[in-house]
Design an enzyme around this catalytic site. Sequence first.
Site, short mmCIF file in Angstrom:
data_model
loop_
_atom_site.label_atom_id
_atom_site.label_comp_id
_atom_site.label_asym_id
_atom_site.label_seq_id
_atom_site.Cartn_x
_atom_site.Cartn_y
_atom_site.Cartn_z
N THR A 1 30.03 54.92 41.08
CA THR A 1 29.40 54.31 39.97
C THR A 1 30.35 54.37 38.43
OG1 THR A 1 27.72 55.81 41.58
CG2 THR A 1 27.44 55.67 38.57
N GLY B 1 36.01 47.69 46.41
CA GLY B 1 35.54 47.08 47.57
C GLY B 1 33.72 46.71 47.49
N ASN C 1 47.69 41.73 40.57
CA ASN C 1 48.30 41.29 39.29
C ASN C 1 49.10 41.25 38.93
OD1 ASN C 1 48.46 44.09 38.12
ND2 ASN C 1 46.40 44.23 37.75
N THR D 1 47.80 37.40 40.01
CA THR D 1 47.16 36.95 39.36
C THR D 1 47.41 36.90 37.62
OG1 THR D 1 45.03 39.20 39.32
CG2 THR D 1 44.81 37.41 40.58
N ASP E 1 38.03 41.52 40.89
CA ASP E 1 37.29 42.01 42.17
C ASP E 1 36.30 40.66 42.31
OD1 ASP E 1 38.35 44.55 42.35
OD2 ASP E 1 36.77 45.11 40.96
#
Length: 309
Positions: A15, A44, A189, A226, A260
């Site tokens: 959260t 995830g 990254n 990335t 993500d």
Amino acid sequence: MMSANSVVVVGSCMTDLIGYVTSLPKPGETLHGKNFTIGFGGKGANQAVMASKLGSPTALVAKLGNDAFGDNYLQNLINIGVDVSYVGRIDGASGVAMITVDEKAENCITIIGGANDQLSEADIMNSKNLLASARVLVLQMEVPLQSNLAALKLAKELNKQIITIFNAAPATNSLPAELYPLVDMFCVNESEAEKLLGIASVRTIKEAGQAADLLVKKGCRIGIVTLGASGVVYVERGVEGLTHVPCPKVHAVDTTGAGDAFIGCLASLMADVTNSYSFKRKIEIACHVASNSVTKLGTQASYPTSYDC
């Protein structure tokens, strides 16, 4: 054409507690914020939601606490269409991420794993039917490493056609040597590459290519690095040289979850056997989708529902 649960994600639910500020605070500094929101995140679940929003039947293997955060999160996944048959509940707290975002769309994030830390190898074994039939398995580093390793081993044992995508985030100093050959696409990254590979700098296209090449030499099929607004660099086993894919120029307002979005979109594209895109084209589309996500506030709320966003 996609089979039931073409994409399976083993990973976290967090959260997000998000504060928006003018600038990120220095150590010991207290600042007035401009806004606060509560959202849904966790690497995830973010990746699963992105794949699902793009039309891929997607299942999540995860753990939530028996608390209000867990209740709300489970309903969010159901509303989006993610298969939650393998999302377990435990007595205790769900995972949370405390996120601060500044006016330049930069962020800093502290995660507290909570229930995510309880995702076990037994949970992975219980999901073997999912792994046996999936086209793509996606994993990250917000659940126990041994559970990730168990999922990779089981997937490759049960399903010779499965494509595995491992996102080594958050950053870690090392991974077991046996993990790399189980991974088809290994993505990090810049800072994650530096920490994992012990490289002083991964900031340029050339440096990213060297990092991606090291990942391939460790055993994965494709190494992907990335570079944020500078795009993506990847190296494929058996193919000489690096490939650089630039990102479209956009006005970023919140970069949280962009990585993500990239992974989830790539998983969706790899799962769809009907498209004839080259791998480079799939990376280009994933960059486009991730770039689009940073033009809106929030994490999952910012994810588009089409490749042509």
